[in-house]
Design a protein around this motif. Structure first.
Motif, short mmCIF file in Angstrom:
data_model
loop_
_atom_site.label_atom_id
_atom_site.label_comp_id
_atom_site.label_asym_id
_atom_site.label_seq_id
_atom_site.Cartn_x
_atom_site.Cartn_y
_atom_site.Cartn_z
N LEU A 24 0.81 -1.21 0.00
CA LEU A 24 0.00 0.00 0.00
C LEU A 24 0.85 1.27 0.00
N ALA A 25 1.87 1.33 0.83
CA ALA A 25 2.70 2.54 0.89
C ALA A 25 3.35 2.83 -0.46
N ARG A 26 3.89 1.80 -1.11
CA ARG A 26 4.53 1.99 -2.42
C ARG A 26 3.50 2.44 -3.45
N ARG A 27 2.34 1.80 -3.44
CA ARG A 27 1.33 2.11 -4.46
C ARG A 27 0.79 3.53 -4.31
N VAL A 28 0.53 3.96 -3.08
CA VAL A 28 0.04 5.33 -2.87
C VAL A 28 1.13 6.32 -3.25
N HIS A 29 2.38 5.99 -2.94
CA HIS A 29 3.49 6.86 -3.35
C HIS A 29 3.52 7.02 -4.87
N GLU A 30 3.27 5.94 -5.60
CA GLU A 30 3.22 6.01 -7.06
C GLU A 30 2.10 6.95 -7.52
N HIS A 31 0.95 6.87 -6.87
CA HIS A 31 -0.15 7.78 -7.22
C HIS A 31 0.26 9.22 -6.93
N LYS A 32 0.85 9.47 -5.77
CA LYS A 32 1.24 10.83 -5.38
C LYS A 32 2.33 11.39 -6.29
N SER A 33 3.24 10.54 -6.71
CA SER A 33 4.35 10.96 -7.57
C SER A 33 3.94 11.10 -9.03
N LYS A 34 2.78 10.56 -9.36
CA LYS A 34 2.25 10.62 -10.72
C LYS A 34 3.21 10.01 -11.75
N VAL A 35 3.88 8.92 -11.33
CA VAL A 35 4.85 8.28 -12.20
C VAL A 35 4.21 7.39 -13.26
N LEU A 36 3.00 6.94 -13.01
CA LEU A 36 2.33 6.06 -13.96
C LEU A 36 1.17 6.79 -14.63
N PRO A 37 1.04 6.64 -15.94
CA PRO A 37 -0.10 7.27 -16.61
C PRO A 37 -1.39 6.57 -16.22
N GLY A 38 -2.49 7.27 -16.33
CA GLY A 38 -3.77 6.64 -16.05
C GLY A 38 -4.74 7.56 -15.35
N PHE A 39 -5.79 6.97 -14.86
CA PHE A 39 -6.91 7.70 -14.27
C PHE A 39 -6.49 8.59 -13.11
N SER A 40 -5.74 8.04 -12.16
CA SER A 40 -5.41 8.83 -10.96
C SER A 40 -4.53 10.03 -11.30
N ARG A 41 -3.63 9.87 -12.24
CA ARG A 41 -2.79 11.01 -12.65
C ARG A 41 -3.61 12.04 -13.40
N LYS A 42 -4.46 11.56 -14.31
CA LYS A 42 -5.27 12.46 -15.13
C LYS A 42 -6.20 13.33 -14.27
N TYR A 43 -6.76 12.73 -13.21
CA TYR A 43 -7.75 13.45 -12.41
C TYR A 43 -7.22 13.92 -11.05
N GLY A 44 -5.92 13.79 -10.81
CA GLY A 44 -5.32 14.28 -9.57
C GLY A 44 -5.82 13.56 -8.33
N VAL A 45 -6.03 12.27 -8.45
CA VAL A 45 -6.56 11.47 -7.35
C VAL A 45 -5.38 10.84 -6.61
N ASP A 46 -5.01 11.43 -5.45
CA ASP A 46 -3.84 10.92 -4.74
C ASP A 46 -3.94 11.01 -3.21
N ARG A 47 -5.13 11.26 -2.69
CA ARG A 47 -5.32 11.35 -1.24
C ARG A 47 -5.90 10.02 -0.75
N LEU A 48 -5.13 9.29 0.05
CA LEU A 48 -5.59 8.02 0.61
C LEU A 48 -6.62 8.31 1.71
N VAL A 49 -7.87 7.95 1.46
CA VAL A 49 -8.93 8.28 2.41
C VAL A 49 -9.54 7.06 3.10
N TRP A 50 -9.24 5.85 2.61
CA TRP A 50 -9.77 4.64 3.22
C TRP A 50 -8.95 3.45 2.73
N TYR A 51 -8.75 2.48 3.61
CA TYR A 51 -8.16 1.21 3.20
C TYR A 51 -8.50 0.13 4.21
#
Length: 95
Positions: A24-51
């Motif tokens: 989880l920590a690595r994956r959320v970091h990837e979302h926050k860093s915007k290193v991978l193309p896709g939905f979360s990067r396109k829409y700025g979705v990077d706040r972990l609110v539930w798991y």
């Protein structure tokens, strides 16, 4: 190592992203860093609110499928039951 199903948000009541991962920590970091193309990067979705944690990949996959089929308000309720202020939980993850 457990598996996690997680929800990210762009902001409170914003765009939501549901995912599943083994790290989880690595994956959320990837979302926050915007290193991978896709939905979360396109829409700025990077706040972990539930798991939540699952012991097997199959359990996590089934839970992710169930939640994906939910109405948006049910997902919002899930977030707000444990995180009413929609705080970013990323800093709480053990590094």
């Amino acid at each position: 190592m457990p598996f996690h199903v997680y929800l990210l948000a762009s902001r409170r009541d914003g765009t939501l992203y549901l995912g599943m991962t083994r790290d989880l920590a690595r994956r959320v970091h990837e979302h926050k860093s915007k290193v991978l193309p896709g939905f979360s990067r396109k829409y700025g979705v990077d706040r972990l609110v539930w798991y939540e944690e699952h012991q097997t990949a199959m359990e996590a996959i089934e839970r992710e499928k169930d939640i994906k089929a939910w109405r948006r308000q049910w997902k919002v309720n899930l977030i707000e039951d444990g995180n009413p202020d929609w705080m970013d939980l990323y800093s709480l993850l053990a590094r």
